[in-house]
Design a protein around this motif. Structure first.
Motif, PDB file in Angstrom:
ATOM      1  N   TYR A   7      12.257  -1.699   0.430  1.00  0.00           N
ATOM      2  CA  TYR A   7      11.640  -1.549  -0.878  1.00  0.00           C
ATOM      3  C   TYR A   7      10.406  -0.649  -0.734  1.00  0.00           C
ATOM      4  N   PRO A   8      10.530   0.650  -0.988  1.00  0.00           N
ATOM      5  CA  PRO A   8       9.357   1.529  -0.937  1.00  0.00           C
ATOM      6  C   PRO A   8       8.459   1.289  -2.150  1.00  0.00           C
ATOM      7  N   MET A   9       7.143   1.202  -1.917  1.00  0.00           N
ATOM      8  CA  MET A   9       6.225   0.866  -2.999  1.00  0.00           C
ATOM      9  C   MET A   9       5.036   1.814  -3.028  1.00  0.00           C
ATOM     10  N   ALA A  10       4.754   2.344  -4.214  1.00  0.00           N
ATOM     11  CA  ALA A  10       3.589   3.204  -4.435  1.00  0.00           C
ATOM     12  C   ALA A  10       2.422   2.334  -4.890  1.00  0.00           C
ATOM     13  N   VAL A  11       1.312   2.397  -4.170  1.00  0.00           N
ATOM     14  CA  VAL A  11       0.165   1.546  -4.503  1.00  0.00           C
ATOM     15  C   VAL A  11      -1.111   2.396  -4.548  1.00  0.00           C
ATOM     16  N   SER A  12      -2.183   1.774  -4.982  1.00  0.00           N
ATOM     17  CA  SER A  12      -3.481   2.446  -5.062  1.00  0.00           C
ATOM     18  C   SER A  12      -4.572   1.461  -4.655  1.00  0.00           C
ATOM     19  N   ASP A  13      -5.673   1.983  -4.099  1.00  0.00           N
ATOM     20  CA  ASP A  13      -6.812   1.118  -3.795  1.00  0.00           C
ATOM     21  C   ASP A  13      -7.794   1.052  -4.967  1.00  0.00           C
ATOM     22  N   LYS A  14      -7.405   1.684  -6.115  1.00  0.00           N
ATOM     23  CA  LYS A  14      -8.262   1.677  -7.299  1.00  0.00           C
ATOM     24  C   LYS A  14      -7.761   0.733  -8.394  1.00  0.00           C
TER      25      LYS A  14
END
Length: 257
Positions: free
Chosen positions: A208-215
């Motif tokens: 499961y590839p996941m796009a995330v952000s630290d914002k």
């Protein structure tokens, strides 16, 4: 449980990667348009950020204007998917990539051609279940899968989780990549079961590839949390399959507080 005794191991891997700067910028702009009232449609915003999470160039409709490396470098999900495929290729094994929309399927097909020199077959709603005329250029779904399975070594097939979610046997593949997540975890599991079924002799890996952000908490993180919650609910109670589907209103509450 009875079937599982005869099946090899199944391992699920969720890998989060920070969005590249361009993807994050376009994502935040789409969110800002909703919160500022410029684009007041909640459902449209959810669909927009879902699309941006898959690839920002799909949202901007500029995919054909960019080179291969640029396309890969500006999508967190695609970066992760390529890393998975590189590992699978090194093992000389086969993979199924599940992607819902046709433009995503075509993008993945082109990336695989440029990077690996193979043209993955696509099974979606346009692929007939049966070809009645021998003169037809189209191959049936099972014929397409049979050709995929008969080729030795590394290979990739791209499938719609809706069109190929039931009834197809793809046990030559022991790697399953969910590039697009289905709103219903039961249907997502049915798609995985194209490879994880009686006849499978190798351990199966589900990615499961996941796009995330630290914002901010991203669409991928939010949907994953809701799908996990729905799966737990279905396992712990007698719960109709159609009712475990994630509702857009649930997503909106978590995404927009």
């Amino acid at each position: 449980r009875d079937a599982a005794k005869d099946l090899p191991q199944k391992e699920e891997l969720k890998k989060q990667v920070l969005m590249p700067a361009l993807q994050e910028k376009i994502y935040m702009k789409a969110m800002e348009m909703y919160t500022s009232g410029q684009q007041p449609n909640m459902l449209q915003t959810i669909l927009d950020i879902r699309e941006i999470s898959e690839h920002p160039y799909l949202y901007t409709k500029t995919m054909t204007e960019h080179e291969q490396e640029d396309i890969i470098e500006n999508s967190a999900r695609l970066i992760v998917t390529i890393s998975f495929l590189d590992t699978i290729k090194s093992k000389d094994e086969k993979a199924i990539i599940f992607a819902e929309r046709k433009d995503i399927q075509r993008m993945l097909q082109q990336v695989c051609l440029n990077r690996y020199g193979i043209v993955p077959k696509i099974i979606n709603g346009d692929t007939p279940t049966i070809v009645r005329q021998k003169t037809s250029e189209k191959q049936s779904r099972q014929t397409t899968i049979d050709k995929f399975q008969s080729k030795e070594g590394f290979n990739i097939i791209i499938m719609s989780p809706i069109a190929a979610g039931l009834g197809l046997n793809v046990t030559a593949a022991n790697h399953v990549i969910h590039y697009s997540r289905h709103w219903n975890p039961a249907k997502e599991n049915q798609a995985t079961d194209r490879a994880y079924r009686i006849g499978q002799t190798k351990d199966v890996f589900v990615y499961y590839p996941m796009a995330v952000s630290d914002k901010f908490k991203s669409f991928d993180e939010t949907l994953d949390a809701l799908l996990n919650r729905k799966t737990s609910l279905a396992i712990s109670t007698i719960f109709p399959t159609e009712r475990i589907e994630v509702q857009k209103e649930e997503l909106a509450k978590m995404l927009f507080n």
